[in-house]
Scaffold this active site. Structure first.
Site: not given
Lengths: 170, 457
Positions: B295, B288, B292, B201, B117, B164, B199
């Site tokens: 979902v 990010e 892939r 928030f 990342k 996540g 990071e």
């Protein structure tokens, strides 16, 4: 089914403004249940209907019934130990089924050892379930007298992880 | 190269979904399954199933050696990694290449550079794409320094993470050391990489991501965006496309940034570039890239008519992009609800067990991607996703109402599910208006909301 999500949003508002806690409605084959106080309210009512065995709250030991096991046909040899009720010691049991770890990460010293003293919120281990790490806290005060769960082993919901001798009244 | 046989190195609904496309394309499927998944739906649907190890993912779905061994033994042309597990591990892509098997996904090098990342953040900055303030932390002292610099609250993220997982929100400095340890341990277990970074928030943002396809030679197209702001503890719960209420210019800038990011590295295959959108400022930050299939890819398929898995396979076979940007004309709105085996009444605790009875919604505009049928077993070793319900409508309202009916028509017995969470969100006025931020669900659950349970029949 004529009741739309928008209609229900409207009904929700009416319930919010009313003195009622619960509203049940059947219309065109739709069974609608609205309950104030969110998802906690669902715990006491509808779960059993769906055939789900209700779980107890975290940290409160409970004997696990057969239908809570993963595979009724192939139950693990070691069942959850019954809680000891002699008043001299307290069992810390697994709040959920998963892989038990005694240390925060491999190679680190364990959270606690036999002889360690624990407070209610002392972290005693981690249970990994579905890739999530769940912290296990003692939930009681005293001295650890026995650690039953093996590091890296699958523990069942309610299985006794360790025993804690009651602290002398301070 | 023609792909005749594919090994699926995954389980659950995504394995079923890949098999479905393979069948349509006349491609044979070999499923690499763990011991507890030998009787699962994908195992029954695949042309062949090979048991690659015991239940624990580390010994099966994360075991590169076993999977490549299975691929070679079954003489497959390609390996589809699905999402999660080894999908974003360079080791599998590398091992496939060394054994003469195509990897359906990006190159090992691309997985490495977006999977890290921190490197991805640097690449975004190099491409003129803004990022959220933050930095890598190796020690507690470093973490405290970074937190002090970017300001609290902070997010602790896994450098090798994604989806996540391995993310922790920290409000107080004194909670940081333990949060770092836990995140490192979770990251180590889930990704095999224990490094973490911090990071800032962003309190009010929306999670909007852009689906892209690249040919590996510098050509990249996008297939529009998805709004995944309805999240609980950084896990997506409901996704929809298009993202409601974005200005045309912001939407276009998001699409362009995603294409630019992927094109700069000549990205190969299907990927998703995630952004944090600040609606008030009409601005966005790069979060990010996921190298892939996601979902939530079916909502993009629903509005674009493109079978993303089929395009993945074509790209892996060397056919390149079969679609031009002008061929992508999304129509209508689609929404997805993730049905999880979790107990909403007890803090969403995972609820593994036996599904005694199940009945999924059917109807026009409804798609259900699932591996769950009556007597299915939900083992405790993997994630709790049981199904994805996808509803399509020409307008957002219509898609929402379709979904409302589909949720009411869904019956699952034997395990606790989050169906009533979906009913509650769908009946929420704010959600109905559209454009909620990532804090919406937490606030809704905090209130607490009126719990809505709807059952048809």
């Amino acid at each position: 089914m004529t009741l739309t999500a928008k209609d229900v949003a409207e009904i929700t508002r009416l319930l919010e403004e009313s003195n009622f806690d619960e509203l049940m409605l059947e219309l065109d084959g739709l069974k609608l249940t609205l309950r104030r106080n969110g998802f906690a309210a669902a715990a006491t009512s509808s779960n059993a209907e769906g055939g789900t065995a209700p779980f107890s709250q975290c940290g409160r030991p409970q004997t696990v019934s057969a239908d809570q096991g993963l595979t009724p046909g192939a139950a693990p040899a070691v069942g959850p130990a019954p809680p000891i009720a002699d008043g001299a010691s307290h069992n810390i049991s697994a709040p959920l089924l998963g892989t038990f770890y005694r240390a925060p990460k491999p190679g680190s010293p364990p959270f606690i050892e036999v002889g360690s003293t624990v407070e209610e919120d002392t972290i005693v281990g981690i249970i990994e379930v579905m890739k999530l790490m769940n912290t296990v806290r003692a939930g009681t005060r005293g001295r650890v007298v026995d650690i039953l769960a093996q590091d890296g082993a699958l523990v069942e919901y309610g299985e006794t992880l360790m025993r804690v001798g009651k602290a002398a009244a301070a | 190269m023609t792909i005749h046989r594919i090994l699926i190195a995954n389980r659950g609904e995504i394995a079923v979904r890949i098999i479905r496309t393979c069948r349509r394309l006349g491609i044979q499927t070999v499923l690499a399954a763990s011991e507890v998944d030998r009787d699962s739906m994908p195992a029954r649907l695949a042309d062949r199933t090979l048991c690659i190890g015991p239940a624990r993912s580390r010994d099966s779905y994360l075991n590169v050696g076993a999977i490549v061994q299975a691929a070679v033994a079954a003489r497959v042309d390609a390996v589809h990694p699905g999402y999660g597990f080894l999908s974003e591990r360079p080791a599998l892509a590398k091992a496939c290449a060394q054994n003469g098997v195509a990897f359906i996904g990006p190159t090992a090098q691309q997985i490495e550079s977006v999977g890290d990342k921190l490197r991805a953040r640097a690449a975004a900055q190099a491409g003129d794409i803004p990022v959220v303030p933050g930095a890598a932390v190796g020690s507690t002292a470093e973490a405290l320094a970074v937190a002090a610099r970017v300001g609290l609250p902070v997010l602790v993220k896994a450098v090798g993470g994604g989806g996540g997982r391995g993310m922790k929100r920290v409000e107080r400095l004194e909670d940081l050391p333990y949060a770092i340890q836990l995140a490192q341990s979770e990251a180590g277990a889930a990704f095999g990489d224990a490094r973490v970074y911090l990071e800032r928030f962003v309190t009010r943002g929306r999670h909007v991501e852009v689906q892209i396809l690249g040919d590996g030679r510098g050509q990249v197209i996008h297939l529009g965006e998805r709004d995944c702001s309805v999240q609980r503890r950084y896990q997506k719960v409901i996704e929809e496309t298009p993202a409601p209420g974005l200005s045309d210019s912001l939407r276009r800038r998001l699409h362009e940034a995603a294409v630019r990011f992927a094109a700069r590295m000549a990205y190969r295959g299907a990927g998703t570039v995630e952004f944090l959108v600040d609606i008030e400022r009409d601005a966005f930050h790069f979060l990010e890239m996921n190298a892939r299939i996601q979902v939530e890819h079916p909502i993009t398929e629903a509005v674009s008519g493109v079978d993303l898995v089929s395009e993945q396979i074509a790209i892996a076979a060397g056919e390149g992009l079969r679609l031009r940007q002008s061929d992508i004309r999304p129509r209508g709105c689609a929404i997805e609800c993730r049905v999880n085996a979790e107990d909403v009444a007890h803090d969403f605790r995972p609820s593994p067990g036996h599904v005694s009875a199940v009945s999924w919604a059917v109807g026009e505009g409804i798609r259900v991607d699932t591996h769950i049928e009556a007597r299915a077993r939900i083992p405790p070793f993997y994630d709790s996703l049981m199904a994805k319900i996808i509803a399509y409508g020409t307008e957002r309202d219509a898609a929402l109402e379709q979904m409302w009916r589909a949720i009411a028509a869904t019956r699952i017995e034997g395990v606790a599910t989050n169906l009533s969470l979906h009913s509650t969100v769908l009946a929420d006025r704010q959600f109905q208006l559209g454009g909620v931020d990532t804090g919406f669900l937490a606030r809704l659950l905090d209130r607490p909301p009126i719990h809505v349970e709807a059952r048809l029949g």
